[in-house]
Design an enzyme around this catalytic site. Sequence first.
Site, mmCIF file in Angstrom:
data_model
loop_
_atom_site.group_PDB
_atom_site.id
_atom_site.type_symbol
_atom_site.label_atom_id
_atom_site.label_comp_id
_atom_site.label_asym_id
_atom_site.label_seq_id
_atom_site.Cartn_x
_atom_site.Cartn_y
_atom_site.Cartn_z
ATOM 1 N N ILE A 1 -1.554 20.537 -35.903
ATOM 2 C CA ILE A 1 -0.237 20.819 -36.486
ATOM 3 C C ILE A 1 0.320 19.570 -37.172
ATOM 4 O O ILE A 1 0.795 19.625 -38.313
ATOM 5 C CB ILE A 1 0.738 21.337 -35.404
ATOM 6 C CG1 ILE A 1 0.262 22.696 -34.880
ATOM 7 C CG2 ILE A 1 2.170 21.444 -35.955
ATOM 8 C CD1 ILE A 1 0.981 23.198 -33.637
ATOM 9 N N THR B 1 8.909 20.801 -31.976
ATOM 10 C CA THR B 1 8.320 22.154 -31.982
ATOM 11 C C THR B 1 7.114 22.180 -31.042
ATOM 12 O O THR B 1 6.302 23.091 -31.123
ATOM 13 C CB THR B 1 7.859 22.576 -33.400
ATOM 14 O OG1 THR B 1 6.868 21.636 -33.850
ATOM 15 C CG2 THR B 1 8.987 22.651 -34.390
ATOM 16 N N SER B 2 6.992 21.148 -30.160
ATOM 17 C CA SER B 2 5.799 21.112 -29.299
ATOM 18 C C SER B 2 6.071 21.878 -28.004
ATOM 19 O O SER B 2 5.829 23.089 -27.950
ATOM 20 C CB SER B 2 5.356 19.671 -29.050
ATOM 21 O OG SER B 2 6.355 18.929 -28.378
ATOM 22 N N ARG B 3 6.610 21.191 -26.997
ATOM 23 C CA ARG B 3 7.013 21.847 -25.757
ATOM 24 C C ARG B 3 8.277 21.150 -25.269
ATOM 25 O O ARG B 3 8.413 19.929 -25.408
ATOM 26 C CB ARG B 3 5.939 21.723 -24.671
ATOM 27 C CG ARG B 3 4.748 22.650 -24.851
ATOM 28 C CD ARG B 3 5.111 24.118 -24.562
ATOM 29 N NE ARG B 3 3.952 24.996 -24.687
ATOM 30 C CZ ARG B 3 3.603 25.623 -25.810
ATOM 31 N NH1 ARG B 3 4.318 25.502 -26.907
ATOM 32 N NH2 ARG B 3 2.557 26.413 -25.821
ATOM 33 N N ASP C 1 12.739 23.801 -31.586
ATOM 34 C CA ASP C 1 12.226 25.166 -31.416
ATOM 35 C C ASP C 1 11.931 25.408 -29.945
ATOM 36 O O ASP C 1 11.750 26.539 -29.514
ATOM 37 C CB ASP C 1 10.946 25.339 -32.246
ATOM 38 C CG ASP C 1 10.432 26.773 -32.209
ATOM 39 O OD1 ASP C 1 11.228 27.688 -32.505
ATOM 40 O OD2 ASP C 1 9.248 26.982 -31.861
ATOM 41 N N GLU D 1 13.984 26.678 -21.549
ATOM 42 C CA GLU D 1 14.281 27.739 -22.538
ATOM 43 C C GLU D 1 14.107 29.131 -21.934
ATOM 44 O O GLU D 1 14.772 30.077 -22.334
ATOM 45 C CB GLU D 1 13.391 27.585 -23.783
ATOM 46 C CG GLU D 1 11.908 27.762 -23.504
ATOM 47 C CD GLU D 1 11.010 27.320 -24.653
ATOM 48 O OE1 GLU D 1 11.204 26.210 -25.158
ATOM 49 O OE2 GLU D 1 10.109 28.091 -25.020
ATOM 50 N N HIS E 1 11.826 29.330 -29.869
ATOM 51 C CA HIS E 1 10.362 29.239 -29.774
ATOM 52 C C HIS E 1 9.682 30.246 -30.717
ATOM 53 O O HIS E 1 8.906 31.109 -30.276
ATOM 54 C CB HIS E 1 9.887 29.454 -28.326
ATOM 55 C CG HIS E 1 8.590 28.769 -28.054
ATOM 56 N ND1 HIS E 1 8.295 28.147 -26.885
ATOM 57 C CD2 HIS E 1 7.495 28.592 -28.835
ATOM 58 C CE1 HIS E 1 7.075 27.630 -26.938
ATOM 59 N NE2 HIS E 1 6.569 27.890 -28.115
ATOM 60 N N ALA F 1 8.261 29.028 -33.814
ATOM 61 C CA ALA F 1 7.539 28.281 -34.853
ATOM 62 C C ALA F 1 6.204 28.934 -35.196
ATOM 63 O O ALA F 1 5.734 28.868 -36.329
ATOM 64 C CB ALA F 1 7.327 26.840 -34.401
ATOM 65 N N PHE F 2 5.607 29.596 -34.227
ATOM 66 C CA PHE F 2 4.288 30.225 -34.435
ATOM 67 C C PHE F 2 4.417 31.600 -35.100
ATOM 68 O O PHE F 2 3.420 32.197 -35.491
ATOM 69 C CB PHE F 2 3.624 30.455 -33.058
ATOM 70 C CG PHE F 2 4.337 31.524 -32.278
ATOM 71 C CD1 PHE F 2 5.494 31.240 -31.587
ATOM 72 C CD2 PHE F 2 3.896 32.836 -32.321
ATOM 73 C CE1 PHE F 2 6.193 32.231 -30.918
ATOM 74 C CE2 PHE F 2 4.587 33.843 -31.660
ATOM 75 C CZ PHE F 2 5.741 33.523 -30.952
#
Length: 345
Positions: free
Chosen positions: A157, A235-237, A261, A266, A305, A307-308
């Site tokens: 990414i 946008t990772s974790r 994200d 979350e 969450h 982004a994917f």
Amino acid sequence: MSPKTWRAAFYSVEPEAREYLASRLEDLDTRFYSEPLEPSRIDEWTVGSHILSVFIKEPITDEVMARLPNLRLITTRSTGYDHIDLEAADRRGITVCNVPHYGENTVAEHTFALILALSRRVHEAWVRTQRGDFSIQGLRGFDLYGKTLGVVGAGSIGLHVIRIARGFGMHVLAYDVHPNQLLADVLGFTYVSLDDLLTQSDIVTLHVPLLPSTHHLMNRERLSRLKRGAVLINTSRGGVVDTDALLWALDEGILAGAGLDVVEGEEWITEEQELLKAPAAEEKLRMAVRVHLLLQRDNVVFTPHIAFNSKEALERILDTTVANIRAFLKGTPQNVVNHPATHEN
Ligand code: NAD
């Protein structure tokens, strides 16, 4: 076993995905659940399943695996697999597969959606115009051209983020435990230490996996190294950033903004009822409060969450999941992320 005797349970599956998967796995005994796998609600059918396919919001703990005695394969429809207890899977001889590549460009594009929302104050302008307020005071943004982007984790990414950043005319610094000089030469970026990246970047974006070594990588000490007025994108974790430290850096003005994200806790934002029943409810409640504090801020852009979540990426996820199952059934598993003990039966 003949294919039909393989029982595969899919959780968190939307209707379109269900059709897509069912038509490609007709020879298996499949069942699709729209909700996430919830340990207290595992039904008899799932108890007998050999294959389990889940998504990121479903912690697959040793306890869950213990409830599924026939389980041989867990195939997560995500790149990250920190929601699965790999050590327990190893011990129980359960193969765990992921989808290593499906949306590198997708997540990278979303990273820029967050960067641009902050750099051009799109979210603030949107809220204002919705109220019928068309004034421009306080909506001055900043250019990306000529700015320095710091990419923490230049993997699949991160490299797409770098490619896009170069298109914007940004200078790019990267920090990675496995640098690849050829890629740096081709894409035109420079590897530096994490400390140099933090002190020199205007925008820092995180693309490392959540590992013990990256948990709270962005803590108070590291955030305090940032340029004053920098922007942080994650946008990772969520666990890669210490949320208390993030709130502190925003309060202190060290960070001018954050695009998130993902955020610690979350999973509890929408599940407050469940939260009260969860073990360690107090700590989780604290996490949820911190998230709410973050979301109230004008200079924080939050997406849940997603982004994917593009059409193209989802099809690639499902295709790889089907291929993971097929490869496992043929005895040549692919995209395996653990070291399962040899199964005895
Ligand atoms: P990747 O494995 O290709 O890249 C990760 C990079 O991080 C690698 O180059 C690795 O060397 C580097 N790295 C690992 N530990 C490090 C450390 N301690 N310090 C510095 N660098 C380190 O993974 P990827 O496909 O680029 O995905 C990255 C992460 O993004 C995933 O693990 C996942 O958690 C997250 N992700 C989020 C979404 C979303 O929807 N928000 C979607 C996909 C992936």
